[in-house]
Write an enzyme that holds these catalytic residues in place. Structure first.
Site, mmCIF file in Angstrom:
data_model
loop_
_atom_site.group_PDB
_atom_site.id
_atom_site.type_symbol
_atom_site.label_atom_id
_atom_site.label_comp_id
_atom_site.label_asym_id
_atom_site.label_seq_id
_atom_site.Cartn_x
_atom_site.Cartn_y
_atom_site.Cartn_z
ATOM 1 N N MET A 10 0.829 -1.218 0.000
ATOM 2 C CA MET A 10 0.000 0.000 0.000
ATOM 3 C C MET A 10 0.863 1.268 0.000
ATOM 4 O O MET A 10 0.858 2.029 0.956
ATOM 5 C CB MET A 10 -0.928 -0.018 1.232
ATOM 6 C CG MET A 10 -1.899 -1.188 1.230
ATOM 7 S SD MET A 10 -2.693 -1.458 2.830
ATOM 8 C CE MET A 10 -1.391 -2.292 3.753
ATOM 9 N N THR A 83 1.943 1.456 5.960
ATOM 10 C CA THR A 83 1.163 2.558 5.421
ATOM 11 C C THR A 83 0.724 3.428 6.587
ATOM 12 O O THR A 83 0.467 2.902 7.679
ATOM 13 C CB THR A 83 -0.083 2.061 4.662
ATOM 14 O OG1 THR A 83 -1.019 3.132 4.492
ATOM 15 C CG2 THR A 83 -0.788 0.950 5.412
ATOM 16 N N CYS A 196 3.019 9.889 4.722
ATOM 17 C CA CYS A 196 2.605 8.876 3.757
ATOM 18 C C CYS A 196 3.888 8.153 3.387
ATOM 19 O O CYS A 196 4.920 8.811 3.137
ATOM 20 C CB CYS A 196 1.949 9.501 2.532
ATOM 21 S SG CYS A 196 1.623 8.312 1.220
ATOM 22 N N GLU A 198 5.014 6.901 0.862
ATOM 23 C CA GLU A 198 5.603 7.185 -0.459
ATOM 24 C C GLU A 198 6.292 8.553 -0.544
ATOM 25 O O GLU A 198 7.064 8.787 -1.477
ATOM 26 C CB GLU A 198 4.537 7.126 -1.558
ATOM 27 C CG GLU A 198 4.150 5.727 -1.993
ATOM 28 C CD GLU A 198 3.185 5.075 -1.028
ATOM 29 O OE1 GLU A 198 3.190 3.845 -0.933
ATOM 30 O OE2 GLU A 198 2.429 5.807 -0.353
#
Length: 231
Positions: A10, A83, A196, A198
């Protein structure tokens, strides 16, 4: 060494960073050819993302609770949910298993308090920035949380799902994120959480003199400390 259970996918773009950082840190700690004992359950993010945007958190929680249960059966001694956003359903995951979940907001709060940070900016998905589950977890530890304005939140969220989760890195998005960091600093933030998993693909401390807290790196390091009995 305890066996770590990773709930990943995720997105897989950030899950692979968890895998690398955890193994690198174990090698740093133990030397030689040592690597982490871990099991990974990687979900299909398309299913989770659709449920997020439909607001069907219960269905998403069921998927992750099943993943957690599978990891426990596979020998995981504690869990790491790779995540930030899906920590909204952390309690449902914890209820599905008998092993502990290392909460990403708790790991981040530990580092913030170590650095005497009491006011922090938060970047992440709209869910993480706008809903209470993450902010309140930090505020319970005495950390005040600042979030970007509406237009900035929309830009951050869009870049996460349409670029970073697909492995797309755009210089213009990096510049836009750094503008948000600067704005939060001007509002009194002592640092900014990359909330987050990412976002660390896009910006890092080499891009700014301002203190950034990469939750992926923090979470991975604390997972190793837990696995090695250091916490």
């Amino acid at each position: 060494m305890k066996t770590i259970g990773l709930i990943g996918g995720m997105s897989w773009e950030s899950t692979q960073i968890y895998y690398r950082l955890i193994n690198q840190t174990v090698r740093e700690q133990l030397g030689g050819l040592h690597s982490a004992r871990l099991v990974l359950y990687s979900v299909d993010f398309a299913e989770i993302e659709a449920l997020q945007h439909q607001g069907d958190w219960e269905a998403a929680a069921e998927i992750l609770a099943a993943a957690a249960h599978a990891l426990e059966r596979a020998g995981a001694e504690f869990l790491v949910l790779c995540t930030n956003t899906m920590h909204k359903v952390a309690s449902r995951i914890e209820a599905a298993v008998s092993v502990p979940l290392l909460h990403i907001a708790d790991a981040t709060a530990d580092v913030l308090l170590r650095d005497s940070v009491t006011t922090v900016g938060l970047l992440g998905t709209r869910f993480t920035m706008e809903q209470a589950f993450y902010r309140e977890r930090l505020e319970a530890r005495g950390v005040r949380v600042l979030t970007p304005d509406e237009a900035q939140r929309a830009m951050i969220h869009t870049a996460i799902f349409e670029e970073l989760c697909l492995g797309i890195i755009k210089p213009e998005s990096r510049a836009a994120y750094l503008d948000v960091v600067s704005t939060l600093a001007g509002r009194g933030a002592q640092g900014v959480i990359l909330g987050c998993t990412e976002i660390g693909l896009l910006i890092g401390e080499s891009d700014t003199h301002f203190k950034l807290y990469d939750t992926t790196a923090i979470h991975a390091r604390q997972a190793v400390e837990m696995a090695l009995g250091q916490t």
